[in-house]
Motif scaffolding. Structure first.
Motif, mmCIF file in Angstrom:
data_model
loop_
_atom_site.group_PDB
_atom_site.id
_atom_site.type_symbol
_atom_site.label_atom_id
_atom_site.label_comp_id
_atom_site.label_asym_id
_atom_site.label_seq_id
_atom_site.Cartn_x
_atom_site.Cartn_y
_atom_site.Cartn_z
ATOM 1 N N LEU A 273 0.566 -1.063 0.112
ATOM 2 C CA LEU A 273 -0.345 0.269 -0.216
ATOM 3 C C LEU A 273 0.973 1.097 0.201
ATOM 4 O O LEU A 273 1.812 1.744 0.805
ATOM 5 C CB LEU A 273 -0.931 0.476 0.934
ATOM 6 C CG LEU A 273 -1.995 0.583 1.041
ATOM 7 C CD1 LEU A 273 -3.062 0.191 0.201
ATOM 8 C CD2 LEU A 273 -2.546 0.618 2.742
ATOM 9 N N GLU A 274 0.488 1.604 -1.126
ATOM 10 C CA GLU A 274 1.755 3.229 -1.024
ATOM 11 C C GLU A 274 0.434 4.210 -1.389
ATOM 12 O O GLU A 274 -0.043 4.113 -2.730
ATOM 13 C CB GLU A 274 3.314 2.904 -1.869
ATOM 14 C CG GLU A 274 3.248 2.028 -2.518
ATOM 15 C CD GLU A 274 3.187 3.116 -4.257
ATOM 16 O OE1 GLU A 274 2.633 4.356 -3.780
ATOM 17 O OE2 GLU A 274 3.621 2.298 -5.301
ATOM 18 N N GLY A 275 1.511 5.702 -1.886
ATOM 19 C CA GLY A 275 0.639 6.865 -2.495
ATOM 20 C C GLY A 275 0.398 6.580 -3.806
ATOM 21 O O GLY A 275 -0.457 7.448 -4.570
ATOM 22 N N ASP A 276 1.174 6.364 -4.278
ATOM 23 C CA ASP A 276 1.425 5.930 -5.734
ATOM 24 C C ASP A 276 0.402 5.672 -6.100
ATOM 25 O O ASP A 276 0.066 5.778 -7.524
ATOM 26 C CB ASP A 276 2.408 6.402 -6.671
ATOM 27 C CG ASP A 276 3.174 7.787 -6.570
ATOM 28 O OD1 ASP A 276 2.808 8.645 -6.295
ATOM 29 O OD2 ASP A 276 4.578 7.846 -6.996
ATOM 30 N N MET A 277 -0.341 4.486 -5.805
ATOM 31 C CA MET A 277 -1.007 3.876 -6.272
ATOM 32 C C MET A 277 -2.741 3.682 -6.733
ATOM 33 O O MET A 277 -3.256 5.141 -6.335
ATOM 34 C CB MET A 277 -0.977 2.453 -5.373
ATOM 35 C CG MET A 277 -0.061 1.124 -5.260
ATOM 36 S SD MET A 277 0.057 0.421 -3.492
ATOM 37 C CE MET A 277 -1.421 -1.464 -4.399
ATOM 38 N N GLY A 278 -3.434 3.105 -7.853
ATOM 39 C CA GLY A 278 -4.758 3.668 -8.331
ATOM 40 C C GLY A 278 -5.620 2.892 -7.085
ATOM 41 O O GLY A 278 -5.523 2.137 -6.647
#
Length: 372
Positions: A273-278
């Motif tokens: 889980l990281e900020g750039d994922m859609g």
């Protein structure tokens, strides 16, 4: 300590809270509810994530909504779509026994705006929004927030650190009228103080101390290791815990992706889980972790805000957080709902000093964890 009835909650809401396991008020709820339920005030609550803020502002907001009026009366702004979804879900559960239906919608990026516009055409009393998506909807004249009576800024400091200041200024200017603004934040950067001065009217302030927030059911441990041995230490720990579920925190998106690949090479099933994922990928990762298809969730701090996953046995600080308050937030992902949990920091010898600072700040004790 007062109960919810003494704080001013109505029987229908108390019944709904009991059903979701909320029986006694937290400190922020006890100190906030009477103030927000009694009068029309602007309000600032300084409190960390995981203190029960959603009910502290959600309950008064829902009790003040007039379901007979077909207009948006409450607007809640949140920094991430996960938190927006979480708040909407909590409000929906709270309204289960309300005498008349109160309709809530959540609007956030990463999902088709046309669908959200269509949803807003139905009766809507409360909107939970991320600032960027709300501004998109305002640009299209697809939402009317001119009648709002209550505006909530949740995790306001996080919205600023994510670059939402211009959007917040625009929304706050747009909603000038007879409304009350309720702001919740863990920290108070200068930009936030200037927002308060510009848009709030003699706000009542309540502060909950951070050191009262560490859940007593969490045991805090650390393992000191070397850079070369760090990954092996993590693997040994995870293997020693059998089928238990855990969340591993990294400081950066790159660090999270790299660790995911390293663990997958060792045969572990990993969700990330990281900020750039859609949006779709994030939901897929969370689903895979929740249903047990992935044993570990590797996450950055921002990505994990607002997620609530039951039965997380342990949290690992693979890298210590940038901001100390994130430590509380990370640790609070385990030991939820009265369960016990472990918060383990895997540190290098030069990071032990940081643990001492955390001990002092949050009045917790780090014991040494020995791998069997």
């Amino acid at each position: 300590m007062k109960n919810f009835k003494e704080l001013g909650a109505t029987p229908e809401f108390i019944k709904a809270m009991k059903e979701i396991g909320v029986k006694t008020p937290t400190e922020i709820q006890e100190r906030t509810l009477p103030k927000l339920l009694e009068g029309s005030i602007d309000y600032i609550g300084k409190a960390q994530t995981g203190t029960g803020k959603t009910i502290a502002f959600g309950l008064p907001l829902l009790q003040k909504v007039n379901p007979k009026k077909d207009e948006i009366q409450g607007l809640i702004l949140a920094p991430t779509r996960e938190l927006a979804q979480q708040i909407k879900k909590q409000l929906f559960k709270l309204t289960k026994y309300a005498p008349e239906r109160i309709f809530c919608e959540a609007v956030y990026g990463g999902e088709k705006i046309d669908i959200q516009i269509k949803n807003l055409q139905r009766t809507t009393h409360v909107v939970v929004a991320t600032p960027g998506r709300l501004c998109d909807l305002l640009d299209r004249s697809a939402i009317d927030i001119s009648h709002i009576k209550m505006l909530v800024l949740d995790e306001a400091d996080e919205m600023l650190s994510m670059g939402f200041l211009p959007d917040l200024n625009r929304i706050l200017k747009f909603t000038t009228g007879t409304k009350n603004t309720w702001l919740f934040s863990a920290t108070f950067p200068n930009a936030l103080n200037s927002l308060v001065k510009t848009y709030m009217n003699n706000p009542v302030r309540v502060e909950v101390e951070a050191n009262q927030l560490i859940n007593e059911n969490i045991s805090h441990k650390y393992i000191s290791t070397t850079l070369n041995q760090k990954l092996d230490t993590l693997i040994s720990f995870v293997e020693s815990r059998g089928v238990e579920k855990g969340i591993v925190f990294c400081k950066t998106k790159l660090g999270a992706q790299k660790l995911k690949e390293e663990l997958e090479e060792e045969g572990f099933s990993i969700a990330v889980l990281e900020g750039d994922m859609g949006q779709r990928d994030r939901e897929k990762s969370l689903r895979s972790f929740k249903n047990g298809a992935s044993q570990l969730l590797v996450s950055t701090d921002v990505a994990a805000r607002g997620i609530d996953i039951p039965n997380v046995n342990y949290v690992i600080h693979y890298q210590l957080p940038e901001k100390t308050e994130y430590f509380v937030h990370r640790s609070g992902r385990t030991a939820r709902g009265g369960n016990k949990g472990l918060s383990l920091a895997i540190v290098l010898s030069n990071e032990v000093e940081q643990l001492h600072q955390l001990q002092k700040e949050f009045k917790i004790y780090f014991g040494k964890y020995t791998l069997a």
